[in-house]
Design a protein around this motif. Sequence first.
Motif, mmCIF file in Angstrom:
data_model
loop_
_atom_site.group_PDB
_atom_site.id
_atom_site.type_symbol
_atom_site.label_atom_id
_atom_site.label_comp_id
_atom_site.label_asym_id
_atom_site.label_seq_id
_atom_site.Cartn_x
_atom_site.Cartn_y
_atom_site.Cartn_z
ATOM 1 N N ARG A 29 0.813 -1.219 0.000
ATOM 2 C CA ARG A 29 0.000 0.000 0.000
ATOM 3 C C ARG A 29 0.848 1.271 0.000
ATOM 4 O O ARG A 29 1.964 1.270 0.505
ATOM 5 C CB ARG A 29 -0.901 0.006 1.240
ATOM 6 C CG ARG A 29 -1.986 -1.068 1.196
ATOM 7 C CD ARG A 29 -2.872 -1.004 2.430
ATOM 8 N NE ARG A 29 -3.887 -2.069 2.414
ATOM 9 C CZ ARG A 29 -5.094 -1.929 1.885
ATOM 10 N NH1 ARG A 29 -5.448 -0.786 1.331
ATOM 11 N NH2 ARG A 29 -5.936 -2.943 1.905
ATOM 12 N N GLY A 30 0.269 2.340 -0.537
ATOM 13 C CA GLY A 30 0.920 3.655 -0.480
ATOM 14 C C GLY A 30 1.035 4.298 -1.844
ATOM 15 O O GLY A 30 1.297 3.617 -2.838
ATOM 16 N N ASN A 31 0.834 5.617 -1.878
ATOM 17 C CA ASN A 31 1.021 6.366 -3.124
ATOM 18 C C ASN A 31 2.481 6.784 -3.274
ATOM 19 O O ASN A 31 3.208 6.875 -2.292
ATOM 20 C CB ASN A 31 0.170 7.643 -3.116
ATOM 21 C CG ASN A 31 -1.309 7.322 -3.184
ATOM 22 O OD1 ASN A 31 -1.705 6.308 -3.778
ATOM 23 N ND2 ASN A 31 -2.125 8.161 -2.575
ATOM 24 N N ASP A 32 2.889 7.061 -4.494
ATOM 25 C CA ASP A 32 4.221 7.633 -4.773
ATOM 26 C C ASP A 32 5.361 6.783 -4.214
ATOM 27 O O ASP A 32 6.335 7.312 -3.670
ATOM 28 C CB ASP A 32 4.353 9.060 -4.206
ATOM 29 C CG ASP A 32 3.278 10.012 -4.718
ATOM 30 O OD1 ASP A 32 2.952 9.909 -5.915
ATOM 31 O OD2 ASP A 32 2.771 10.826 -3.937
ATOM 32 N N ALA A 53 -10.983 2.781 -6.727
ATOM 33 C CA ALA A 53 -11.869 1.997 -5.867
ATOM 34 C C ALA A 53 -11.593 0.504 -6.036
ATOM 35 O O ALA A 53 -11.591 -0.266 -5.075
ATOM 36 C CB ALA A 53 -13.322 2.296 -6.205
ATOM 37 N N ASP A 54 -11.333 0.117 -7.288
ATOM 38 C CA ASP A 54 -11.078 -1.298 -7.560
ATOM 39 C C ASP A 54 -9.790 -1.776 -6.887
ATOM 40 O O ASP A 54 -9.753 -2.870 -6.332
ATOM 41 C CB ASP A 54 -10.986 -1.546 -9.067
ATOM 42 C CG ASP A 54 -12.358 -1.510 -9.722
ATOM 43 O OD1 ASP A 54 -13.353 -1.756 -8.996
ATOM 44 O OD2 ASP A 54 -12.443 -1.235 -10.926
ATOM 45 N N ILE A 55 -8.756 -0.947 -6.944
ATOM 46 C CA ILE A 55 -7.504 -1.406 -6.353
ATOM 47 C C ILE A 55 -7.682 -1.553 -4.837
ATOM 48 O O ILE A 55 -7.161 -2.479 -4.216
ATOM 49 C CB ILE A 55 -6.297 -0.511 -6.724
ATOM 50 C CG1 ILE A 55 -4.966 -1.200 -6.365
ATOM 51 C CG2 ILE A 55 -6.327 0.847 -6.065
ATOM 52 C CD1 ILE A 55 -4.646 -2.384 -7.194
ATOM 53 N N MET A 78 -6.968 -5.003 -2.939
ATOM 54 C CA MET A 78 -6.002 -5.079 -1.843
ATOM 55 C C MET A 78 -6.640 -5.700 -0.605
ATOM 56 O O MET A 78 -6.043 -6.557 0.051
ATOM 57 C CB MET A 78 -5.453 -3.693 -1.520
ATOM 58 C CG MET A 78 -4.414 -3.223 -2.529
ATOM 59 S SD MET A 78 -3.836 -1.583 -2.098
ATOM 60 C CE MET A 78 -2.270 -1.544 -2.986
ATOM 61 N N ASN A 79 -7.863 -5.258 -0.300
ATOM 62 C CA ASN A 79 -8.554 -5.836 0.857
ATOM 63 C C ASN A 79 -8.714 -7.342 0.692
ATOM 64 O O ASN A 79 -8.443 -8.121 1.607
ATOM 65 C CB ASN A 79 -9.934 -5.204 1.036
ATOM 66 C CG ASN A 79 -9.806 -3.747 1.463
ATOM 67 O OD1 ASN A 79 -8.744 -3.329 1.958
ATOM 68 N ND2 ASN A 79 -10.861 -2.973 1.261
ATOM 69 N N ALA A 80 -9.118 -7.731 -0.516
ATOM 70 C CA ALA A 80 -9.343 -9.155 -0.763
ATOM 71 C C ALA A 80 -8.042 -9.934 -0.651
ATOM 72 O O ALA A 80 -8.006 -11.042 -0.088
ATOM 73 C CB ALA A 80 -9.964 -9.348 -2.141
#
Lengths: 470, 198
Positions: free
Chosen positions: B19-22, B126-128, B132-134
């Motif tokens: 997880r995480g941007n940039d 939203a899909d990502i 990720m949760n799944a």
Amino acid sequence: MGRNLFNKVWDLHRVKTLDSGLDQLFIGLHLIHEVTSPQAFSMIKERRLKVRYPERTYATVDHIVPTLNQSRPFEDELAEKMMLALEENTVSNGISLFDADNENQGIVHIIGPELGLTRPGMTIACGDSHTSTHGAFGSIALGVGTSQIRDILATQTIAVSKPKVRRIQVTGKPGPGVTAKDIILKIISELGVNGGIGYAYEYAGPAIRALSMEERMTICNMSIEGGARVGYVNPDETTFEYLRGRRFAPEGEAFDKAVEYWKRIASDEDAEYDDVYSLDISSLSPMVTWGINPGQAVSIDDNLPRLTDLDEGSADVAAKAYEHMGFQEGSQILGMPVDVVFIGSCTNGRISDLRAAAAVVEGRKLAEGVRGLVVPGSKHVAMQAEREGLPGVFISAGFEWRNAGCSMCLAMNPDKLKGRELCASSSNRNFIGRQGSPEGRTMLMSPQMAAAAAVSGKIVDVRELMGGEK
Amino acid sequence: MSANDIKITNLTGQCVPVRGNDIDTDRIIPARFMKVVSFEGLGEAAFYDIRYNSNGKTDHPFNLDVYQDASILLVNKNFGCGSSREHAPQALMRWGIKAVVGESFAEIFSGNCTSLGIPVVEVDSADIGRLMNAAEETPNMNMIIDIESMTLNFGDFEIEARMNSAARNALMTGSWDSTGVLLDSGEEIDAMHESLPY
Ligand code: SF4
């Protein structure tokens, strides 16, 4: 409608459009260094290919060379091994190499221009993202990966998709103490670190015209920090004057003929762009970064942003940045104590940068407890600085004066931050761990702002140190 | 001399979310690991400074047992920004990654992935999040990336995906290893070398 430089130069170098839809682009000038090239040479050797036009590739060493003691073999065995690999690869393929003891050696993006290798209307590639620097001359200059270095060595071409072009129109006259670095930090903070993905940036307008070549290079250098792989400035008299008499620039009649070509490829007055962004810099102040990407920057007189004022995506990164930097949202950046000051890099390691920093340092001392490093971007920069007596200014203030190289910009040599040290740096990246310590902290700024931090021991507004009283 | 000719049209594997941007290339592989003349062994160095700290291993997904067999990396926005180092996708590939799925990617990074035959697949934010949760809830579930139909299948989800069309073509036609394809234009290349005004 007229055409912009990018499209003219691209079309001139497009060999064809491949079945995949990517363009096959001819690379007129290829620059290599020790870190990203060895694997490319191995790959072509494995495939029994040879370097197609060795005369279109030049090599230098910059990333790993120590800046203290450059005598061979290097103390660091791995660094020595990389040097040997580059020497072997260039000799056996007939490529010119500016080795650590060659007077033309230096950071690849500094030597290309200063030797006159970089010229308008070229396509230039190098296995380094700051290749965008060379765009200051009105060339298309792209950073590439190692597989593409292999392709250039073997075919002098790459398969690449053509970006769109955004014109960044800059107007207004900057106040004293405001530099090209501040302009580009402002642009990135406005457009975001990914705002340029899919674009080439054309920097234009009266404020860009007014800049020297060295200042234009600082701006183009950081295009990639805004996500744009390519940044360029249209060539003009400033460009031609800079190039006249440079070692690899054409001479006499050939020069005049080249100028004709250079004028022709500049963007037409009525050129079309996919997007336009305008910025007035009349009221711009010196900028500093406070976070972990170059877009996280504020004016020296602003407070740090509050998380609630940011959109969701940037708030996430900002929260991470505050955690890493140990800064408080909403607080002032002025007065933040610094441990280390680094003046150098391909962004701000040219002679005008060292002059500007020296002007701030002259007659002052490095603040107690602060370590200061000045690393000229190339041997020619170092020699010029010596002629002007700049090393003396820095050394008597307590700075270390080093040999040419990348040094603490990415810390692949012994120059590294320790622990959580905070560094005021004239380089281009403040990513976590960039300066060699995983906990280390970097604040990006202009060389004069870094110099001001060095003599004050904290982040200050360089404008308060200017104007004679010391 | 032709390219590898390996056509990449679909891919199946377990997912590892990071997880995480940039997330920049210095995070993916710190510069000190680039003091090498070959890419071998870089897998160990992937995400090194977030995988290890002074107390040893962190709980970074690349360290967790459940993800050791994963081959599809899930990421957020602007992944791979920063340097041009191919060491970054090389390190991921040598750790075991065969495809990357995320909201957006830096350009040089995705180009580098393509030339290694690693699909770089974009999906909505939203899909990502859902993927990720799944992947966190059911780490051993397989995702199917169908590059032909540009869909991702993951448990209950069927998601529309996007790819740079040229990169997609290059993978599907087996021309992602570009040298051979480029060499086919030998004569045109020579002509251009001669005709350029410099
Ligand atoms: S000075 Fe820094 S950014 Fe420039 S080429 Fe060297 S390492 Fe890269």
